[in-house]
Design a protein around this motif. Sequence first.
Motif, PDB file in Angstrom:
ATOM      1  N   PRO A 211       5.519  -1.119  36.788  1.00 22.56           N
ATOM      2  CA  PRO A 211       6.211  -0.404  35.717  1.00 22.56           C
ATOM      3  C   PRO A 211       6.847  -1.339  34.690  1.00 22.56           C
ATOM      4  CG  PRO A 211       7.546  -0.390  37.698  1.00 22.56           C
ATOM      5  CD  PRO A 211       6.245  -1.042  38.068  1.00 22.56           C
ATOM      6  N   PRO A 212       6.923  -0.915  33.434  1.00 23.60           N
ATOM      7  CA  PRO A 212       7.502  -1.753  32.371  1.00 23.60           C
ATOM      8  C   PRO A 212       8.932  -2.234  32.636  1.00 23.60           C
ATOM      9  CG  PRO A 212       6.244   0.028  31.402  1.00 23.60           C
ATOM     10  CD  PRO A 212       6.285   0.300  32.883  1.00 23.60           C
ATOM     11  N   PRO A 213       9.828  -1.420  33.209  1.00 30.20           N
ATOM     12  CA  PRO A 213      11.177  -1.949  33.465  1.00 30.20           C
ATOM     13  C   PRO A 213      11.174  -3.174  34.377  1.00 30.20           C
ATOM     14  CG  PRO A 213      11.190   0.441  33.613  1.00 30.20           C
ATOM     15  CD  PRO A 213       9.746   0.020  33.537  1.00 30.20           C
ATOM     16  N   LEU A 214      10.269  -3.187  35.344  1.00 27.09           N
ATOM     17  CA  LEU A 214      10.156  -4.348  36.232  1.00 27.09           C
ATOM     18  C   LEU A 214       9.646  -5.559  35.450  1.00 27.09           C
ATOM     19  CD1 LEU A 214      10.280  -5.593  39.062  1.00 27.09           C
ATOM     20  CD2 LEU A 214       7.968  -4.697  39.470  1.00 27.09           C
ATOM     21  N   LEU A 215       8.681  -5.321  34.576  1.00 28.41           N
ATOM     22  CA  LEU A 215       8.151  -6.417  33.767  1.00 28.41           C
ATOM     23  C   LEU A 215       9.200  -6.949  32.796  1.00 28.41           C
ATOM     24  CD1 LEU A 215       4.644  -4.919  33.074  1.00 28.41           C
ATOM     25  CD2 LEU A 215       5.066  -7.081  34.251  1.00 28.41           C
ATOM     26  N   ALA A 216      10.075  -6.062  32.326  1.00 28.55           N
ATOM     27  CA  ALA A 216      11.131  -6.510  31.418  1.00 28.55           C
ATOM     28  C   ALA A 216      12.088  -7.464  32.119  1.00 28.55           C
ATOM     29  CB  ALA A 216      11.885  -5.307  30.862  1.00 28.55           C
ATOM     30  N   ARG A 217      12.357  -7.202  33.395  1.00 27.99           N
ATOM     31  CA  ARG A 217      13.253  -8.068  34.176  1.00 27.99           C
ATOM     32  C   ARG A 217      12.535  -9.305  34.685  1.00 27.99           C
ATOM     33  NH1 ARG A 217      14.380  -3.014  36.461  1.00 27.99           N
ATOM     34  NH2 ARG A 217      13.353  -3.632  38.406  1.00 27.99           N
ATOM     35  N   HIS A 218      11.263  -9.124  35.041  1.00 26.53           N
ATOM     36  CA  HIS A 218      10.480 -10.209  35.626  1.00 26.53           C
ATOM     37  C   HIS A 218       9.116 -10.250  34.928  1.00 26.53           C
ATOM     38  CE1 HIS A 218      13.498 -10.389  38.815  1.00 26.53           C
ATOM     39  NE2 HIS A 218      13.356  -9.082  38.961  1.00 26.53           N
ATOM     40  N   PRO A 219       8.981 -10.972  33.834  1.00 29.07           N
ATOM     41  CA  PRO A 219       7.742 -10.958  33.052  1.00 29.07           C
ATOM     42  C   PRO A 219       6.484 -11.348  33.825  1.00 29.07           C
ATOM     43  CG  PRO A 219       9.520 -11.966  31.793  1.00 29.07           C
ATOM     44  CD  PRO A 219      10.048 -11.777  33.191  1.00 29.07           C
ATOM     45  N   GLN A 220       6.644 -12.054  34.939  1.00 28.98           N
ATOM     46  CA  GLN A 220       5.469 -12.443  35.734  1.00 28.98           C
ATOM     47  C   GLN A 220       5.160 -11.457  36.865  1.00 28.98           C
ATOM     48  OE1 GLN A 220       8.105 -14.903  35.200  1.00 28.98           O
ATOM     49  NE2 GLN A 220       6.994 -15.388  33.309  1.00 28.98           N
ATOM     50  N   ALA A 221       5.797 -10.298  36.837  1.00 27.78           N
ATOM     51  CA  ALA A 221       5.674  -9.367  37.962  1.00 27.78           C
ATOM     52  C   ALA A 221       4.245  -8.896  38.210  1.00 27.78           C
ATOM     53  CB  ALA A 221       6.583  -8.158  37.741  1.00 27.78           C
ATOM     54  N   ALA A 222       3.418  -8.887  37.182  1.00 24.58           N
ATOM     55  CA  ALA A 222       2.035  -8.424  37.361  1.00 24.58           C
ATOM     56  C   ALA A 222       1.043  -9.565  37.567  1.00 24.58           C
ATOM     57  CB  ALA A 222       1.605  -7.592  36.154  1.00 24.58           C
ATOM     58  N   ASP A 223       1.496 -10.797  37.485  1.00 23.23           N
ATOM     59  CA  ASP A 223       0.564 -11.932  37.521  1.00 23.23           C
ATOM     60  C   ASP A 223      -0.235 -11.999  38.821  1.00 23.23           C
ATOM     61  OD1 ASP A 223       1.594 -12.506  35.064  1.00 23.23           O
ATOM     62  OD2 ASP A 223       2.477 -14.446  35.610  1.00 23.23           O
ATOM     63  N   ALA A 224       0.435 -11.781  39.941  1.00 22.13           N
ATOM     64  CA  ALA A 224      -0.246 -11.918  41.236  1.00 22.13           C
ATOM     65  C   ALA A 224      -1.355 -10.883  41.394  1.00 22.13           C
ATOM     66  CB  ALA A 224       0.761 -11.808  42.379  1.00 22.13           C
ATOM     67  N   VAL A 225      -1.060  -9.631  41.055  1.00 22.69           N
ATOM     68  CA  VAL A 225      -2.097  -8.598  41.217  1.00 22.69           C
ATOM     69  C   VAL A 225      -3.168  -8.701  40.135  1.00 22.69           C
ATOM     70  CG1 VAL A 225      -0.811  -6.954  42.621  1.00 22.69           C
ATOM     71  CG2 VAL A 225      -0.510  -6.936  40.137  1.00 22.69           C
ATOM     72  N   GLN A 226      -2.818  -9.234  38.969  1.00 18.48           N
ATOM     73  CA  GLN A 226      -3.848  -9.487  37.964  1.00 18.48           C
ATOM     74  C   GLN A 226      -4.844 -10.517  38.481  1.00 18.48           C
ATOM     75  OE1 GLN A 226      -4.413  -7.830  35.326  1.00 18.48           O
ATOM     76  NE2 GLN A 226      -2.565  -7.234  34.220  1.00 18.48           N
ATOM     77  N   ALA A 227      -4.330 -11.520  39.168  1.00 19.70           N
ATOM     78  CA  ALA A 227      -5.207 -12.540  39.744  1.00 19.70           C
ATOM     79  C   ALA A 227      -6.099 -11.949  40.832  1.00 19.70           C
ATOM     80  CB  ALA A 227      -4.380 -13.698  40.299  1.00 19.70           C
ATOM     81  N   ILE A 228      -5.549 -11.052  41.623  1.00 18.46           N
ATOM     82  CA  ILE A 228      -6.359 -10.387  42.652  1.00 18.46           C
ATOM     83  C   ILE A 228      -7.475  -9.581  42.006  1.00 18.46           C
ATOM     84  CG2 ILE A 228      -6.339  -8.603  44.458  1.00 18.46           C
ATOM     85  CD1 ILE A 228      -3.433  -9.499  45.074  1.00 18.46           C
ATOM     86  N   ALA A 229      -7.140  -8.794  40.976  1.00 18.84           N
ATOM     87  CA  ALA A 229      -8.131  -7.955  40.308  1.00 18.84           C
ATOM     88  C   ALA A 229      -9.234  -8.787  39.651  1.00 18.84           C
ATOM     89  CB  ALA A 229      -7.447  -7.070  39.278  1.00 18.84           C
ATOM     90  N   ALA A 230      -8.901 -10.017  39.253  1.00 18.67           N
ATOM     91  CA  ALA A 230      -9.886 -10.900  38.621  1.00 18.67           C
ATOM     92  C   ALA A 230     -10.772 -11.625  39.632  1.00 18.67           C
ATOM     93  CB  ALA A 230      -9.170 -11.934  37.757  1.00 18.67           C
ATOM     94  N   ASN A 231     -10.431 -11.534  40.897  1.00 17.57           N
ATOM     95  CA  ASN A 231     -11.183 -12.199  41.958  1.00 17.57           C
ATOM     96  C   ASN A 231     -12.369 -11.319  42.367  1.00 17.57           C
ATOM     97  OD1 ASN A 231     -12.138 -13.283  44.377  1.00 17.57           O
ATOM     98  ND2 ASN A 231     -10.094 -13.815  45.122  1.00 17.57           N
ATOM     99  N   PRO A 232     -13.604 -11.803  42.292  1.00 17.18           N
ATOM    100  CA  PRO A 232     -14.772 -10.983  42.665  1.00 17.18           C
ATOM    101  C   PRO A 232     -14.708 -10.431  44.081  1.00 17.18           C
ATOM    102  CG  PRO A 232     -15.473 -12.965  41.528  1.00 17.18           C
ATOM    103  CD  PRO A 232     -14.002 -13.135  41.788  1.00 17.18           C
ATOM    104  N   ALA A 233     -13.937 -11.060  44.945  1.00 16.46           N
ATOM    105  CA  ALA A 233     -13.814 -10.564  46.316  1.00 16.46           C
ATOM    106  C   ALA A 233     -13.053  -9.250  46.377  1.00 16.46           C
ATOM    107  CB  ALA A 233     -13.111 -11.606  47.183  1.00 16.46           C
ATOM    108  N   PHE A 234     -12.306  -8.936  45.309  1.00 11.97           N
ATOM    109  CA  PHE A 234     -11.502  -7.710  45.277  1.00 11.97           C
ATOM    110  C   PHE A 234     -11.839  -6.904  44.021  1.00 11.97           C
ATOM    111  CE2 PHE A 234      -9.031 -10.941  47.594  1.00 11.97           C
ATOM    112  CZ  PHE A 234      -8.929 -10.300  48.824  1.00 11.97           C
ATOM    113  N   GLN A 235     -13.128  -6.677  43.829  1.00 13.25           N
ATOM    114  CA  GLN A 235     -13.590  -6.057  42.589  1.00 13.25           C
ATOM    115  C   GLN A 235     -13.246  -4.578  42.485  1.00 13.25           C
ATOM    116  OE1 GLN A 235     -18.154  -5.433  42.773  1.00 13.25           O
ATOM    117  NE2 GLN A 235     -17.746  -7.167  44.112  1.00 13.25           N
TER     118      GLN A 235
END
Length: 264
Positions: free
Chosen positions: A107-131
Motif C-alpha cells: 500500500p502507498p502509506p507503507l511506501l511513503a514511510r519506507h520507500p524500499q518496501a516493494a523492492d524485495a517483492v519486485q525482485a521476486i517478480a522479476a525472477n524467472p523462477a517466480f514468474q
Amino acid sequence: MFKCRLLATLFVGMAISAGSVTPSLAQTQGHRSTRAQSLVIAAAISDRDRPEEDRAADKARRPAELIAFAGLTRGMKVADIMPGHGYFTRLFSNVVGTKGHVWAVVPPPLLARHPQAADAVQAIAANPAFQNVSVLQQPLSSLNVPEQLDMVWTSQNYHDVYYGEGADAAFSFDKAVFASLRVGGTFIVIDHVANAGASGDLAKLHRIDPAIIKQQVVAAGFQFESESKVLANSADTHELAVFDPAVRGRTDQVVLKFRKPVRK
C-alpha cells in the motif's frame, strides 16, 4: 521454469480416481489428497530458489502447518498483503504453480514511510523462477486485483493497519478483501497477540487483541471458520514489544481463518 514438476505429476496421479470406486477406496481418497498436498508444500519449502534467510526462519514460522491450515492448493489465485521481504510470496508461488497466481500488494502509506518496501517483492517478480508473481501498489481500502481471488493472506500486519491508520481504515480493508474474494474464498490473518482489553500504546508493542480482529472481519461480512494454535506461545506475556530480544521470533501469534459465505 517452475521447480516441482515431478511432485506436481505425483500430485495429479494421486488425485485422480481410477473409474468406479469401492467404499474402502472412497474412504482413502481424502487421505491420498492430503498426502499429495503435503508433498507439494514440502517441495515448495525445500525449493532451492528460496534464500537461506528464509530457510533459517522456517523453524519459527512453521510454513508447512500454516499453508496446510489455510488450504492453499495448486491453481489458486492469492493476494499476499504487505508481504515484507516476500517470505510467504515465494512459498505461495511454488504451491499454486503455473496455473495459479500470487499478487504481492504493497500500500502507498507503507511506501511513503519506507520507500524500499516493494523492492524485495519486485525482485521476486522479476525472477524467472517466480514468474507467477505480480506486484501491486494500491490502497488497502480499494484492492483492484485482475482476477477474483481464492485467498487473501496477511501476516503480522493487521495491528499496523488498525493502530497505525485507525479502526475505520482496518474495516475498509476488510471490506475490500471481502469484495476481492470469490464466494467461499478465505481470508487468513496472522498477528502478534495482545492481552484482552489491554490499554496503553499497543502500536509500539506491535500487538493486537485477537477479539478485535474477529469483530472487525466478521462485521465486514465474513464467517469466522477456525483458529490454529501452531504459532501459540504461552511463555509470551504479551507485555513486551515484538522486537524486544526476549521475545523476537518467539511471540505468541494468533492464526485466524475467515470465509466469504454463500449468500442465501
